[in-house]
Write an enzyme that holds these catalytic residues in place. Structure first.
Site, PDB file in Angstrom:
ATOM      1  N   PHE A  80       0.832  -1.222   0.000  1.00 15.63           N
ATOM      2  CA  PHE A  80       0.000   0.000   0.000  1.00 15.63           C
ATOM      3  C   PHE A  80       0.859   1.261   0.000  1.00 15.63           C
ATOM      4  O   PHE A  80       0.411   2.311  -0.423  1.00 15.63           O
ATOM      5  CB  PHE A  80      -0.861   0.053   1.279  1.00 15.63           C
ATOM      6  CG  PHE A  80      -1.929  -0.973   1.384  1.00 15.63           C
ATOM      7  CD1 PHE A  80      -1.837  -2.013   2.298  1.00 15.63           C
ATOM      8  CD2 PHE A  80      -3.057  -0.904   0.591  1.00 15.63           C
ATOM      9  CE1 PHE A  80      -2.845  -2.964   2.423  1.00 15.63           C
ATOM     10  CE2 PHE A  80      -4.077  -1.841   0.709  1.00 15.63           C
ATOM     11  CZ  PHE A  80      -3.969  -2.873   1.624  1.00 15.63           C
ATOM     12  N   GLY A  82       2.752   4.520  -0.248  1.00 14.49           N
ATOM     13  CA  GLY A  82       2.928   5.458  -1.361  1.00 14.49           C
ATOM     14  C   GLY A  82       2.173   6.737  -1.062  1.00 14.49           C
ATOM     15  O   GLY A  82       1.421   6.815  -0.088  1.00 14.49           O
ATOM     16  N   LYS A  84      -0.678   9.624  -2.192  1.00 11.96           N
ATOM     17  CA  LYS A  84      -1.924   9.393  -2.944  1.00 11.96           C
ATOM     18  C   LYS A  84      -2.778  10.646  -3.131  1.00 11.96           C
ATOM     19  O   LYS A  84      -3.954  10.555  -3.479  1.00 11.96           O
ATOM     20  CB  LYS A  84      -2.744   8.324  -2.227  1.00 11.96           C
ATOM     21  CG  LYS A  84      -3.183   8.700  -0.845  1.00 11.96           C
ATOM     22  CD  LYS A  84      -4.262   7.742  -0.379  1.00 11.96           C
ATOM     23  CE  LYS A  84      -4.999   8.285   0.807  1.00 11.96           C
ATOM     24  NZ  LYS A  84      -6.193   7.533   1.131  1.00 11.96           N
ATOM     25  N   SER A 125      -5.423   1.637  -8.825  1.00 10.15           N
ATOM     26  CA  SER A 125      -6.530   2.579  -8.702  1.00 10.15           C
ATOM     27  C   SER A 125      -7.293   2.699 -10.010  1.00 10.15           C
ATOM     28  O   SER A 125      -6.717   2.548 -11.094  1.00 10.15           O
ATOM     29  CB  SER A 125      -5.961   3.942  -8.300  1.00 10.15           C
ATOM     30  OG  SER A 125      -6.920   4.972  -8.500  1.00 10.15           O
ATOM     31  N   TYR A 150       0.149  11.319  -9.964  1.00  6.63           N
ATOM     32  CA  TYR A 150      -0.246  10.215  -9.069  1.00  6.63           C
ATOM     33  C   TYR A 150      -0.777   9.049  -9.908  1.00  6.63           C
ATOM     34  O   TYR A 150      -0.321   7.914  -9.769  1.00  6.63           O
ATOM     35  CB  TYR A 150      -1.319  10.691  -8.086  1.00  6.63           C
ATOM     36  CG  TYR A 150      -2.133   9.563  -7.494  1.00  6.63           C
ATOM     37  CD1 TYR A 150      -3.388   9.244  -8.015  1.00  6.63           C
ATOM     38  CD2 TYR A 150      -1.646   8.812  -6.447  1.00  6.63           C
ATOM     39  CE1 TYR A 150      -4.122   8.201  -7.507  1.00  6.63           C
ATOM     40  CE2 TYR A 150      -2.391   7.762  -5.913  1.00  6.63           C
ATOM     41  CZ  TYR A 150      -3.635   7.462  -6.463  1.00  6.63           C
ATOM     42  OH  TYR A 150      -4.377   6.420  -5.954  1.00  6.63           O
ATOM     43  N   LYS A 154       0.651   4.961 -10.882  1.00  9.20           N
ATOM     44  CA  LYS A 154      -0.102   3.689 -10.799  1.00  9.20           C
ATOM     45  C   LYS A 154       0.071   2.915 -12.110  1.00  9.20           C
ATOM     46  O   LYS A 154       0.287   1.698 -12.106  1.00  9.20           O
ATOM     47  CB  LYS A 154      -1.586   3.958 -10.535  1.00  9.20           C
ATOM     48  CG  LYS A 154      -1.896   4.527  -9.153  1.00  9.20           C
ATOM     49  CD  LYS A 154      -1.476   3.595  -8.039  1.00  9.20           C
ATOM     50  CE  LYS A 154      -1.859   4.126  -6.667  1.00  9.20           C
ATOM     51  NZ  LYS A 154      -1.354   3.268  -5.572  1.00  9.20           N
ATOM     52  N   ARG A 232     -19.147   8.583  -9.024  1.00 10.98           N
ATOM     53  CA  ARG A 232     -18.034   7.715  -8.639  1.00 10.98           C
ATOM     54  C   ARG A 232     -18.581   6.411  -8.072  1.00 10.98           C
ATOM     55  O   ARG A 232     -19.773   6.304  -7.779  1.00 10.98           O
ATOM     56  CB  ARG A 232     -17.165   8.396  -7.551  1.00 10.98           C
ATOM     57  CG  ARG A 232     -16.447   9.658  -8.014  1.00 10.98           C
ATOM     58  CD  ARG A 232     -15.341   9.360  -9.000  1.00 10.98           C
ATOM     59  NE  ARG A 232     -14.599  10.542  -9.378  1.00 10.98           N
ATOM     60  CZ  ARG A 232     -14.957  11.395 -10.334  1.00 10.98           C
ATOM     61  NH1 ARG A 232     -16.096  11.200 -11.001  1.00 10.98           N
ATOM     62  NH2 ARG A 232     -14.220  12.442 -10.624  1.00 10.98           N
TER      63      ARG A 232
HETATM   64  C1  WQD Z   1     -14.955  12.545  -5.770  1.00 14.74           C
HETATM   65  C2  WQD Z   1     -15.889  13.616  -6.330  1.00 14.74           C
HETATM   66  C3  WQD Z   1     -14.809  15.721  -6.620  1.00 14.74           C
HETATM   67  C4  WQD Z   1     -14.263  17.011  -2.546  1.00 14.74           C
HETATM   68  C5  WQD Z   1      -9.322  10.257  -6.027  1.00 14.74           C
HETATM   69  C6  WQD Z   1      -8.170   9.526  -6.695  1.00 14.74           C
HETATM   70  C7  WQD Z   1      -8.339   8.044  -6.476  1.00 14.74           C
HETATM   71  C8  WQD Z   1      -8.392   7.788  -5.009  1.00 14.74           C
HETATM   72  C9  WQD Z   1      -9.626   8.503  -4.438  1.00 14.74           C
HETATM   73  C10 WQD Z   1      -6.420   7.456  -3.689  1.00 14.74           C
HETATM   74  C11 WQD Z   1     -15.210  14.485  -7.394  1.00 14.74           C
HETATM   75  C12 WQD Z   1     -15.981  15.845  -5.647  1.00 14.74           C
HETATM   76  C13 WQD Z   1     -14.577  16.261  -3.670  1.00 14.74           C
HETATM   77  C14 WQD Z   1     -15.051  18.156  -2.233  1.00 14.74           C
HETATM   78  C15 WQD Z   1     -16.415  17.743  -4.145  1.00 14.74           C
HETATM   79  N1  WQD Z   1      -7.205   8.254  -4.393  1.00 14.74           N
HETATM   80  N2  WQD Z   1     -15.637  16.627  -4.449  1.00 14.74           N
HETATM   81  N3  WQD Z   1     -16.106  18.471  -3.046  1.00 14.74           N
HETATM   82  O1  WQD Z   1     -11.123  12.322  -7.324  1.00 14.74           O
HETATM   83  O2  WQD Z   1     -12.763  10.382  -7.600  1.00 14.74           O
HETATM   84  O3  WQD Z   1     -10.517   9.930  -6.674  1.00 14.74           O
HETATM   85  O4  WQD Z   1      -9.421   9.908  -4.663  1.00 14.74           O
HETATM   86  O5  WQD Z   1      -6.531   6.316  -3.408  1.00 14.74           O
HETATM   87  O6  WQD Z   1      -7.242   7.368  -7.045  1.00 14.74           O
HETATM   88  O7  WQD Z   1      -8.208   9.762  -8.089  1.00 14.74           O
HETATM   89  O8  WQD Z   1     -12.194  11.179  -5.316  1.00 14.74           O
HETATM   90  O9  WQD Z   1     -13.285  12.012  -3.278  1.00 14.74           O
HETATM   91  O10 WQD Z   1     -11.497  13.454  -4.377  1.00 14.74           O
HETATM   92  O11 WQD Z   1     -13.725  13.203  -5.462  1.00 14.74           O
HETATM   93  O12 WQD Z   1     -17.379  18.051  -4.861  1.00 14.74           O
HETATM   94  O13 WQD Z   1     -14.817  18.881  -1.220  1.00 14.74           O
HETATM   95  O14 WQD Z   1     -16.256  14.518  -5.266  1.00 14.74           O
HETATM   96  O15 WQD Z   1     -14.656  16.874  -7.425  1.00 14.74           O
HETATM   97  O16 WQD Z   1     -16.145  14.835  -8.386  1.00 14.74           O
HETATM   98  P1  WQD Z   1     -11.682  11.035  -6.824  1.00 14.74           P
HETATM   99  P2  WQD Z   1     -12.630  12.494  -4.521  1.00 14.74           P
END
Ligand code: WQD
Length: 334
Positions: A80, A82, A84, A125, A150, A154, A232
């Site tokens: 794990f 790293g 992120k 990821s 990032y 991966k 998501r």
């Molecule tokens: C989800 C959605 C944001 C915060 C990333 C990495 C992935 C993993 C998980 C490590 C997006 C929106 C977020 C906020 C918002 N990383 N958002 N207001 O970007 O899908 O994935 O994190 O393991 O590899 O790519 O996750 O939770 O950052 O965002 O509206 O205050 O929520 O813009 O649309 P993401 P996230």
């Protein structure tokens, strides 16, 4: 079986260590505490009544890593460790390439020095899929240009594992592609508590719900989705952890490279997650709409048919469970 877990005190790592211990695996941990706390091992012990040995150093230190492998002689590794944070990787690309690539090279070199260490499970990821051409994403969906350094690390790590497996036909590289891990352990003893301002949605919502931030800014409400907010695939961190135990058990005789998505198999919009959070916790809070966040994809979610069929994977927790567990954990750690 003895499993060496790098980053085993982190958010996903600690939940996975709990599941491993509760399934009678022996576990040892390498963690440099860059994004975790030593006290987490006490919480792991409180849940499992077992205390895994922790080696505190940076797994990029290949000499020290090799020494631990020689002492512990693990049968398998879950890697794990790293960095992120997507946004931080855009500001500090060299740091991310150094840490995330050198860590993997260090672990693989150490594995090569222990013939009986047969398998590595790598924390990949969904970000390797880039902007999806079609949904749901399957393991054969194309790997596309990452939207951040990032994500690039991966993709590069997956290539390293493919090439390493070619010259180690008696070993296996299991690549698990995580979607969006959320939630906390139902005991309230383990959870996600990022330092500083959270980048990710769930920990930020939890900060707002527990009055540690005034409101949630929603990044964009003009996406081509049902309610205009991004979609998501959110998976409870304990379900994700259980997926690792299934992989170890089902693939112990597997050789070569095995790739598998781990998600809920469902797409959830930001607004849907917010509504689920309010329903699950009974807490209301303010939200405001802001512009899209650079690098975000409009929608991604997983096909988990392969995990279900070949690993017997099933999600036991719902989105509401994850919201409630995250909230309860945070209340204990304000
Ligand atoms: C989800 C959605 C944001 C915060 C990333 C990495 C992935 C993993 C998980 C490590 C997006 C929106 C977020 C906020 C918002 N990383 N958002 N207001 O970007 O899908 O994935 O994190 O393991 O590899 O790519 O996750 O939770 O950052 O965002 O509206 O205050 O929520 O813009 O649309 P993401 P996230």
């Amino acid at each position: 079986m003895k499993i060496l877990v790098t980053g085993g005190l982190g958010f996903i790592g600690s939940h996975t260590v709990v599941e491993l211990l509760q399934n009678n695996f022996d576990v040892c941990i390498i963690d440099n505490l860059a994004n975790s706390k030593m006290s987490t091992v006490d919480n792991i012990t409180a849940i499992t009544n077992k205390k895994p040995k922790v080696y505190c150093f940076d797994v990029c230190d290949s000499a020290k890593t090799k020494e631990v492998f020689s002492t512990e002689r693990p049968d398998a590794v879950i890697h794990f460790a790293g960095l992120k944070a997507v946004g931080e990787s855009c500001e500090k690309p060299l740091l991310y390439y150094h840490v995330n690539i050198d860590a993997t090279l260090s672990v693989l070199n150490a594995m090569d020095s222990v013939p009986t260490c047969k398998s590595i499970i790598f924390a990949s990821s969904a970000t390797v899929y880039g902007v999806p051409n079609s949904l749901p994403l399957t393991e054969t969906s194309p790997i596309q240009d990452a939207t951040s350094p990032y994500g690039e690390t991966k993709i590069i790590n997956e290539r390293i594992l493919q090439d390493w497996a070619k010259v180690n036909p008696q070993k296996s590289a299991i690549i698990l592609r995580y979607f969006n891990p959320i939630g906390a352990h139902p005991s309230g003893l383990l959870g996600e508590d990022p330092n500083g301002v959270p980048n990710n949605l769930m920990p930020y919502v939890t900060r707002v719900a527990t009055k540690q931030a005034p409101y949630l800014k929603i990044n964009g409400n003009d996406y081509d989705t049902l309610d205009g907010t991004a979609i998501r695939d959110y998976i409870h961190v304990v379900d994700l952890a259980r997926g690792h135990v299934l992989a170890l058990n089902k693939l112990k005789d597997f050789r070569g490279v095995y790739i598998c998505n781990l998600g809920s198999g469902k797409g959830t919009s930001v607004l849907e997650l917010i509504n689920a959070y309010k329903k699950a916790t009974g807490v209301d809070f303010k939200v405001e709409f802001g512009p899209k966040r650079a690098g975000d994809v409009p929608a991604n979610f997983a096909s988990i048919d392969k995990a279900k069929r070949e690993l017997g994977f099933e999600c036991k927790y719902t989105l509401e469970d994850a919201c409630k567990h995250a909230y309860m954990y945070q209340l204990k750690h304000i």
